[in-house]
Structure formats: C-alpha cells, structure tokens
Scaffold this active site. Structure first.
Site, PDB file in Angstrom:
ATOM      1  N   GLY B 293       0.502  -1.185  -0.076  1.00  0.00           N
ATOM      2  CA  GLY B 293      -0.172   0.077   0.197  1.00  0.00           C
ATOM      3  C   GLY B 293       1.329   1.479   0.208  1.00  0.00           C
ATOM      4  O   GLY B 293       1.830   1.135  -0.492  1.00  0.00           O
ATOM      5  N   SER B 294       0.492   2.297   0.171  1.00  0.00           N
ATOM      6  CA  SER B 294       0.737   3.736   0.393  1.00  0.00           C
ATOM      7  C   SER B 294       2.279   3.555   1.255  1.00  0.00           C
ATOM      8  O   SER B 294       2.678   4.947   0.732  1.00  0.00           O
ATOM      9  CB  SER B 294       0.261   4.407   1.720  1.00  0.00           C
ATOM     10  OG  SER B 294      -1.381   4.684   0.691  1.00  0.00           O
ATOM     11  N   THR B 295       2.969   2.758   2.405  1.00  0.00           N
ATOM     12  CA  THR B 295       3.918   2.866   2.474  1.00  0.00           C
ATOM     13  C   THR B 295       5.053   2.695   1.671  1.00  0.00           C
ATOM     14  O   THR B 295       5.857   3.288   0.847  1.00  0.00           O
ATOM     15  CB  THR B 295       4.326   2.295   3.503  1.00  0.00           C
ATOM     16  OG1 THR B 295       4.228   1.008   2.962  1.00  0.00           O
ATOM     17  CG2 THR B 295       4.214   2.927   5.113  1.00  0.00           C
ATOM     18  N   LYS B 297       4.603   3.922  -2.258  1.00  0.00           N
ATOM     19  CA  LYS B 297       4.430   5.284  -2.524  1.00  0.00           C
ATOM     20  C   LYS B 297       6.091   6.278  -2.675  1.00  0.00           C
ATOM     21  O   LYS B 297       6.888   6.733  -3.222  1.00  0.00           O
ATOM     22  CB  LYS B 297       3.635   6.224  -2.323  1.00  0.00           C
ATOM     23  CG  LYS B 297       2.621   5.664  -3.127  1.00  0.00           C
ATOM     24  CD  LYS B 297       1.474   6.652  -2.123  1.00  0.00           C
ATOM     25  CE  LYS B 297       0.090   6.339  -2.839  1.00  0.00           C
ATOM     26  NZ  LYS B 297      -1.195   6.807  -2.332  1.00  0.00           N
TER      27      LYS B 297
END
Lengths: 370, 704
Positions: B293-295, B297
């Site tokens: 997920g976002s980590t 990015k």
C-alpha cells in the site's frame, strides 16, 4: 578275613599326601572365601563374617577328621542303619515349619538363627556308608539285581526324592551319582547298570520339565549370551571372571567379578574367583591338587584290607571327585548350571564338616592298607 | 564261587577305570581353562571391561543468547535427567519401582514399567527435571536409578523475542535462532567413564576417564532488549485494544542495518512452546509477505526525485481518477471529486494515486521497476534468518502500463516488512541499501570472538541529495500530512502511513480486511532508528493506519527515545500546531475522507455504537483541542457504547489494570498472581465503565 579281622592288621601311618592335599585345599578355601566375600560384606560392617564362619567350620571339620581318622572304620558298620535312619528323619524335618529354614524358595536347611545345617550333606555320607556296608555283606549276591543293586536303588530313590523336593538338584545329583559309581565299582554287571540308566531317563526328563527354569538353565550353558540377563547371567559372569584372569591372574584380592557381578562368589562360584585372581596357573594348580587327592583316595580304595573298606573309600572319593568335577564344569560353562559346592574350598558350613569327616574315614582306612 | 559273588578283581578293574575317567575329566577341565583364560582371555576381558565401565554423558552447556549489551535472552538452567539401568533392578521388583516413581515423575505406571523392562544398559525415564524431583527420588533409595545433569534451556523474559529466538526441544534447537545456530550453540558433549561394581558403585581401584564437554558458543545479537520490550509491550496493548489478527514490528539502525528489535504477534512462550499453535513460531516480520500500500509510494517518490522528475512546488490536478491504457484508476478521493488543484508536495502528503501515476509515467515503467529492485524488493534482504520471504513483483511479461501504475502506489506487489524497512533506510541514510543482520558476534565459552559481523552495503541506490529531499517530504507527512498522529513533540520525525487491502488465497482482495502500517524514523538530522509497524486486520475500532499504527508508533518511539537518551532536536522544526480545531464530522460516512479529516488534523477517534454515518461528535466542530485529542464519534443505532471484553488470562494484575483502563472498564480483582478467570468472558460486549471481575492465582498452580 575282612571286617572284624581288621583289628589283627598292622596299623601304619595315615596317608600323608591325602592329608597334605586336603589341608592345602582347606587353606586355599579359607583365603579365597575371605577374598571373595570381603567386598560384599564391607557394607554389612562385618567384612570378616564369612572368614570367621569358614574358620569355625574348618576347626570343627578338623576335629571330625581327627576323630574319624582314629576311629576304626569297620566299627562304622554297626552305626550304618542308625545314621541312615537319622539322616532320613532330618531330611523330612526340613519340611517342618519352625525347624526347616526356607531361603530363596528352597528348604534345604534346618536349624535356629545363623546355626544352620544341610541334612542332605549328611544324607550323602549316610548313603555311601550304607551302600558300602550293604554291598560288602557276604550273605548277598552282588551281581544279582534283586539282591545287589535293587535295595540300594530303592533307598536311594527315597532319599533322592526328598532332596529334590527341597529342591536341591545339585546335591541330589551328586549323591545319586556317587552311589551309582559305588554300585559300578562293587561289580554290578554292566547290563544292569545300563538298564538302570535307561529307566532313569524318563525320571530325569520329568525332573527337567517339571520346573521350567531347569530346561532353560540346562541349555543356556551352550550359548549364555542368548539370554544374558536371565538364564545365561551366571555363566556369563563366571566367564567374565575366568577370561580376564589370563595366565597369572589379576592378583589375590584384586578380582572385580566378586563385586556384585558373580552370584555366590564365596560358595558355588568360588572357583571363578580363583581363576580371576590366580590365573590359569593358580586354577590348574588347584585342579592338580584335587587330582592328587583323588589319586590317593583311589589308591586307598585299592589297597584297603577288606571289601567294606575298599567300597567305603571308593564311595567317599567318588563323592568328592564328582562334586569337584561338576562344580568346575559348571563354573567353566562346560555343563549346565547345577548348584553345587566346591568341596573343601567353598564356604559351606555342614558340607565342609561332612567332607572333612569323610576324609577322616579315608585316612583311617589308609592306616590299614595292605 | 557263584557267578553272583563279590569279586575283588572286578572292584580293582572298575576302580582303575573310574580313576582313568577322572584323570581324563580333570585333564579336560584344565584344557577348558586354558582355552578360556589363554585363548579367549582377551575377548572375554574386553567384554568384562565393557560391563565394568559405565559411561555417563557430560552434557555441554548450550551457549547463551545475549542482546547487544550482554543481557541474557536465552540461557541454560541446571536440571537433572532421571535414568535407570534396567539390569540392576530385579525383574520382580520392577512393577514396584514403577509404582513408586509414577506419581513423582507424573508418568503412567505402565509406561515406566515398559522403560524399566527395556534390555538396554541405561534408559531415560524422564529428562530435565528440577533438582527437587531428583531429591524426592533419591530418598526412595532405589537401586538402578540414577541422575545425569543435563542443562535445560530457559528464557528469562518468557515470550520476549520468542519468534526470533525460537526454542529448544530435548536435544536440539527446533525453531528460530536456536535452530539456525544449532551447531554453534550446542557445543560438544563429553563423557565420564568409570568402573563400577555390579550395583553401579564406583570401584575403589577403578580407572576413571573424563572427556570434558566443549560448551556451546555465545551469540550476541544486535537486538536491544529494552527496545524489544518496549515494542512488544505496545504490540500486546494493541492486540488487546483492537484485536487484530496479528502485528509485526521492526526497529533498525538505518546507518548500519543492525536490527534493534523485531517481533510478531501473536507469539509464544518458548519455555512452554508446545502450548501454542505452530503458526505463532514463525518470525512474521521476516517471513510474511503482503501488499504494502501507500508506504510503497516512497519508492516512486525517491525514484522520481533521483531521476529529476519531481518538483515539489509544481502544480498537479487530481480529478479523482486517471486513465491508464484505457483503464480508469481511481484516487481514494474519487467520491468527492478528487484532490483538485494541488502541488506535488500535496500529492505525497495527500497520498494521491493519480499524482503517483503521473510520476511513474514520467520516470518510465522500466526505470521504476529498476528502482523497485534496486531498493531490494523481489529478493531476499540477506538477513541472517532462515525462511525469509521474497515477495512478488510483476514479471516482465505481466508488466504493462496498468501494472506499472499500480506498482507506483504499492498495489499488485507483495513485500516483507524487513524489505520495506531496509528500502526506507536506504532512502534516509544517504542512499545505501544495507544488509540487515541480527547476530552481531559469536564467541566461544572462553570469550574469544569467533565471528564478528560488520555493516554491509549491498548497493547505493540514490544520491545524498535525493535522500535529503525524501527525508524533508517524510517530515512534512508527519507535520502536516497523514502521519501527524505519529508526531512527538520536540523531535523531528519523518514517517508514512499505509493502508493496504488484504489479498486472499484466491488472489482477490478480502473486503473489509486491511493491513495498516506506519514507517517512521528519528531524528531527522541524523536518523538513528527506523521503526516499522504493521497491524493485520483490526477487529475492533477504525481500520485506519493513522488511528491504529501512528499512535502506536508514537508511544513506542517516545519510550525508545527516552531509553536511548536521544535529545530533542535543536534545529528548527516544521511548525506543528499544539492546538487543533475539531472538524465537523456529523453526517459524514465512515470513509477515507473522514479519516483524512481527522488524521491531517492530528486527532484520534473512538467509535461509539455501530452504523454507516456519524450522528454526533464530542467535542463539537470548531472546538480547539490539543493535538492527538481523542474525538468521540457516535455512529448511531444506540447511544450506548459497547466494548469488547479482552482475553485477560495469564496477565498480571498490573497489566490487567492497564488494559482495562485503556478500554474504559473497571477491575474487580480477587486473589494474586496471574489472571485465571474473568467475568464476563472474553469477547463479550459490555457497556463502558462495566466492572470486570478477574480472579488471580499463582502461575504455578494454574499450569500444573
């Protein structure tokens, strides 16, 4: 001739070699009993218990030996029936509670406290006295079965049955064997002996199979390692004493197998301790001393002035020789395990006493040698 | 003369015959003796020697496992094994012996008898018993029973670092470091040989031989016991509060790659490992893989900066979705029309998917994948732990524009926690991807260092300038972005939250199950510790990383900073308001937007009741409250808040008090020791302020 006329015979010195070998074996016995029992007794606070006991019985035995070597042997004849009856009563008394002593499931002893006595030891001597006396009677035909062998076999059968009931296979076999040898020596025809031997086979088979442990024991000497913890145990332990002894032995008192490995290291298996501590040289010397003793015994039997003396001497020497050979045969794993003492050496109370008395008789006979 | 007459001649002949027989027999026996003593003598002697000699093992002491400051994590305590020599116990006594020993050893009588009847020189009856048990047996004074010292493994802190340490069975390490370093830890057993009599007593003149054991080596880990403890304490707390399926946490020194703390929950007590399910034994932060997920990015961000394709002030318009090769890919703000006109700083702070897709398209799909791999994803980090996961990236055949787009914001790839920690370490330490490690040093029992591990650079991924820029933006995430709930006053911290939907075994997303994560580092000027937390599917409360992981990060990091004595930052920090305004939540659905409203303001939330939309809130909208204040949100149905009662068994009174305090429940205790009974039972729902009756008992009594 024989019997009463003996008093006319010239008395000579007693057989020195017999006396000497017997004394030597007795001394070896005292030393070895101490060596074999010391370690086990350490824990009991009295490491000299068996030594003291052996010396006590040896002193008693020496007294008996002295007495009988001076007691003219033909006078024994008149006591024969009395001794036979007495030993029969004692054999029966073993089974009376309070008089008989039971140890490890066997009733072989009578007595009170530590003063015990094995009637079967007396019975052996009594049977030999009786057989010698009976077969030397002039009014019987030795070679005729009903007059010669049969009456003896009947009495022997009764005694044997009583001893087997205790049960004590070793003493029974030694007694029966020496009486049979005496019958043989007395001149009973070979056919009769074979017949008796053949008819004894079913009895032997019965005895072997009636107690399951007997057959196992009987066969285990062939390959003791087949069941090393149970039936083969005693033989293995004995071999573990004999083997490491080597030529010279590990040294007197230095044996290991007597330390809770050997069963009865001071009695039935004392020869194993001798082998371990004194080596092949010591053990075969002991065997040769025994052989010298047998030789003198046979010589006395051959040169006895009368038939009774001859048979009595033959019976005594065959009894001692048979026990010796069976014991050493067992210890060396040559024959099935049979609990039997090594005469004169094993710690064995009344057994030692009667062996010494018998030797006294033998010595007395030797004084009248032709 | 009659033919029946006694014949002296016959007697003489037969006596001579008998004598000859006896002569032969005596000769035979002498030969037999010669055979046994002279020929078979050596063979029999060897066997007899074997019988006289008893060999007892002298167990080597298993090596200790220590933390980085020499504190004991796993050691060996003295214990005795109860043994029997079956041939020293009489056959008829064996049943009796078994009967006597059964209650003391807590074993079946039949089983004992079976052991006693074995045809072996020596058998184990029961291994590794405490001295008291041995003493009780000694009192019985049974022949043939003896004792052999055999150290038993123990773990002084119970479950602390259990997944890392593993455990030891009777003879060997079966899991974790205990298993992996079995050869080093085990050492070499020695032997005591002595000669005994038939009863097993040592012979006075017997020869004694002692072959001394070689003790096992000591492992010194990079783990700091206190950091490990702080981490696990907070993990246990969240396990109770949010009741997730699991939690993973890793703390690493980003300059060296030394792992300072690593744990997964639920775990186990290695002293009683068999009482726990086998899945608890694995070191999940190293073995587990999941969609980040976002980590993730941050990888795209670092790549874009390094490639010169990122300009923080450049404008970007997010309409809530973007089209990639004909496929529409949405932003989490799609429902409200997107982020609108923002700049690229806001793209990161607002975790805007179209913004990251734009960055990916600028870099190029292949270059992005090269960065992903350069940061260590898709391959093992090389940490000294067996069973490390590899993760999955798109293969070149699968890797099209859509796949490149989803990779840019962390979907469709799977990674391990340790990979993420090492990748972010590289981003903040000047660009060096390091090989993480846990065993710092191996020493022998004399203290001689045999192996010493030094930090190892795998490769340089980005420049220091890029690294500085990533750090700056990660700090902004904490000061004014979604990471604010991880903010610690006085310290300059960088961080990033992540929320990833879980992928089920069939490859599809599991609806309503998320893995929430937070990664952060301190201090900004010279990062000394990087901490990663992932919470797997909380069952109670909001499933938002900012609400679960960020506060957890803050609590852990606060304690760690305090313990490490790291002073507050002296360089000017980004302004973080100490007071924030409560937004209006009434009427809003429980979606990502509502989360963002709260998380960007640095507010925590607690749901009361159940329902799809917010009915009411305390404090009211517009109120000024301190940072990290908890807002009570009423969801409807009932005004009554319901609290799930946690499972308290095995906890001490202090722990129970803390846990119930956090949940707003009251404790009515009885007894002392650890909790054995509770009323109401675990997982029932109760009203706030309810009284929970807990019965405590001595831990031993309960375990027997």
């Amino acid at each position: 001739m024989a019997g009463r006329s003996g008093r006319n015979l010239r008395r000579k010195e007693a057989d020195f070699i017999l006396l000497f070998t017997a004394m030597t074996l007795l001394a070896i016995g005292i030393v070895m009993v101490f060596s074999a029992s010391y370690y086990i007794l350490r824990e009991n606070k009295d490491p000299y218990y068996h030594l003291r006991r052996q010396v006590q019985w040896a002193v008693l035995g020496l007294a008996g030996m002295l007495f009988f070597s001076n007691y003219d042997y033909w006078k024994l004849k008149r006591w024969t029936n009395l001794v036979l009856l007495f030993s029969f009563l004692l054999l029966a008394a073993v089974f009376i509670p309070g008089i008989g002593v039971e140890i490890l499931g066997a009733r072989r002893w009578i007595g009170v406290g530590s003063l015990t006595f094995q009637p079967s030891d007396l019975a052996k001597v009594a049977m030999i006295m009786f057989t010698a006396a009976y077969l030397s009677r002039r009014d019987i035909q030795v070679r005729k079965f009903t007059e010669g062998a049969l009456p003896i076999l009947i009495i022997l059968g009764i005694f044997f049955a009583l001893i087997m009931k205790q049960p004590d296979l070793g003493t029974g076999v030694a007694m029966a064997g020496s009486v049979m040898l005496l019958i043989f020596v007395a001149g009973v025809p070979m056919q009769q002996l074979f017949l008796v031997g053949a008819s004894a086979v079913p009895l032997l088979l019965y005895l072997i199979y009636s107690e399951p442990y007997r057959l196992q024991r009987l066969m285990s000497f062939r390959d003791p390692w087949a069941d090393p913890l149970d039936t083969g145990y005693q033989i293995i332990q004995s071999l573990y004493a004999i083997g490491p002894g080597g030529l010279f032995g590990v040294g007197l008192g230095q044996g290991r197998q007597k330390m809770y490995y050997l069963p009865e290291p001071h009695s039935d298996f004392i020869f194993a301790v001798i082998c371990e501590e004194l080596g092949f040289i010591g053990a075969s010397t002991v065997l040769i001393i025994y052989f010298l003793l047998f030789w003198r015994g046979f010589k006395i039997a051959l040169s006895a002035p009368d038939a009774y003396g001859s048979l009595l001497a033959a019976g005594i020497v065959s009894m001692i020789a048979l026990q010796t050979l069976i014991n050493i045969g067992v210890v060396t794993g040559s024959i099935p395990v049979t609990g039997i003492n090594l005469p004169l050496i094993s710690s064995g109370g009344s057994s030692l006493l009667f062996t010494m008395c018998s030797l006294g008789i033998l010595l007395n006979i030797s004084k009248y040698a032709k | 003369m009659s033919r029946y007459k006694f014949s002296k001649i016959t007697v003489k002949k037969r006596l001579l015959l008998l004598f000859v027989c006896i002569f032969l027999l005596v000769t035979a026996l002498i030969l037999r003796l010669a055979w046994l003593q002279l020929v078979r003598g050596p063979e029999l002697q060897a066997k007899a020697w074997e019988q006289w000699t008893r060999s007892n093992p002298a167990r080597a002491q298993r090596g200790d496992i220590l933390d980085r400051h020499g504190r004991l994590l796993a050691g060996s305590a003295s214990s005795l094994s109860i043994m029997a020599r079956p041939n020293q116990i009489k056959e008829e006594d064996k049943a009796e012996v078994a009967k006597k020993l059964a209650p003391i050893l807590e074993m079946q009588e039949e089983r004992l008898l079976e052991l006693l009847q074995k045809k072996a020189d020596s058998v184990y009856l029961k291994r590794q018993m405490p001295e008291e048990v041995a003493q009780e047996i000694r009192k019985l004074n049974i022949r043939g029973i003896h004792f052999s010292p055999e150290p038993k493994r123990y773990y002084p802190h119970g479950s602390l670092a259990s997944q890392l340490l593993g455990f030891v069975g009777l003879d060997e390490g079966l899991a974790g470091l205990e298993n992996q370093y079995e050869t080093e830890l085990k050492g070499q057993d020695g032997r005591i040989e002595m000669q005994t009599d038939g009863r097993g007593h040592q012979l006075p003149q017997g020869i004694e031989k002692f072959i001394p054991p070689v003790d096992g080596y000591t492992l010194e880990l990079t783990i700091d016991q206190n950091i490990q403890f702080i981490m696990e304490r907070e993990m246990e707390r969240v396990m109770l509060e949010s009741q997730p399926k699991g939690i993973m946490a890793i703390a690493v020194d980003p300059q060296t790659g030394e792992v300072l703390g690593i744990a997964g929950k639920p775990d186990f007590d290695p002293n009683n490992y068999a009482d726990y399910p086998q899945v608890n034994w694995k070191l999940t932060p190293v073995t587990n893989t999941f969609e980040p997920g976002s980590t993730f990015k941050l990888v795209t961000l670092a790549a874009a900066i390094e490639e010169g394709k990122f300009n923080a002030a450049e404008g970007f318009y997010c309409s809530g979705y973007t089209k990639v090769a004909g496929t529409s890919i949405g932003c989490w703000t799609r429902g409200r029309g997107g982020h609108g006109a923002i700049d690229f700083t806001k793209v990161v702070l607002g975790s805007c998917n179209p913004g990251f897709i734009e960055l990916q398209e600028r870099i190029g799909a292949v270059t992005l994948m090269n960065y992903v791999k350069a940061f260590g994803f898709g391959q093992k980090t090389g940490i000294d732990i067996i069973g490390e996961g590899t993760g999955i990236l798109f293969s070149p055949q699968q890797y099209g524009p859509v796949e490149a787009a989803t990779t840019s914001f962390g979907q469709g790839v799977s990674v391990t926690p340790i990979q993420q920690v090492m990748a972010v370490s590289a981003m903040i330490n000047g660009g060096y991807l390091l090989k993480p490690y846990i065993v710092k040093e191996i020493r022998d029992s004399e203290g001689t260092v045999l192996t010493k591990k030094e930090p190892q650079v795998v490769r340089r991924v980005i420049s220091s300038a890029t690294s500085e820029e990533v750090k700056r933006i990660m700090e902004l995430v904490v000061t004014e972005g979604s990471g604010i709930n991880g903010y610690i006053e006085g310290y300059r911290i960088g961080g990033k939250t992540g929320t990833a939907q879980k992928v089920g075994p069939n490859g599809r997303y599991i609806s309503g199950e998320y893995i929430l994560s937070y990664i952060g580092f301190v201090p900004m000027e010279d990062p000394q510790i990087i901490l990663y937390i992932a919470v797997d599917a909380p069952q109670v409360g909001p499933q938002w990383g900012s609400q679960v992981c960020a506060p957890m990060f803050r609590r852990m990091m606060e304690s760690i900073l305090n313990y490490l004595n790291i002073p507050p930052s002296t360089t000017p920090e980004e302004a973080v308001p100490s007071m924030v305004e409560v937004p209006n939540l009434i009427g809003l659905p429980l979606d990502d937007h509502t989360n963002a409203l709260l998380e960007n303001n640095g507010l925590l939330v607690r749901f009361i009741g159940e329902g799809p939309t917010v009915l009411n809130q305390t404090p009211k909208a517009g109120a000024k409250v301190p940072l990290h204040t908890q807002v009570l949100v009423y969801l409807g149905g009932t005004d009554e808040e319901e609290i799930t009662v946690p499972d308290l068994s095995g906890k001490t009174m202090r722990e129970v008090g803390e846990v119930l305090g956090w949940l707003g429940l009251r404790l009515n205790s009885s007894g002392s020791g650890v909790a054995v009974q509770q009323e109401p039972k675990a997982y029932t729902k109760v009203a706030p302020n309810s009284v929970i009756s807990v019965e405590f008992a001595a831990p031993d009594a309960e375990q027997r």
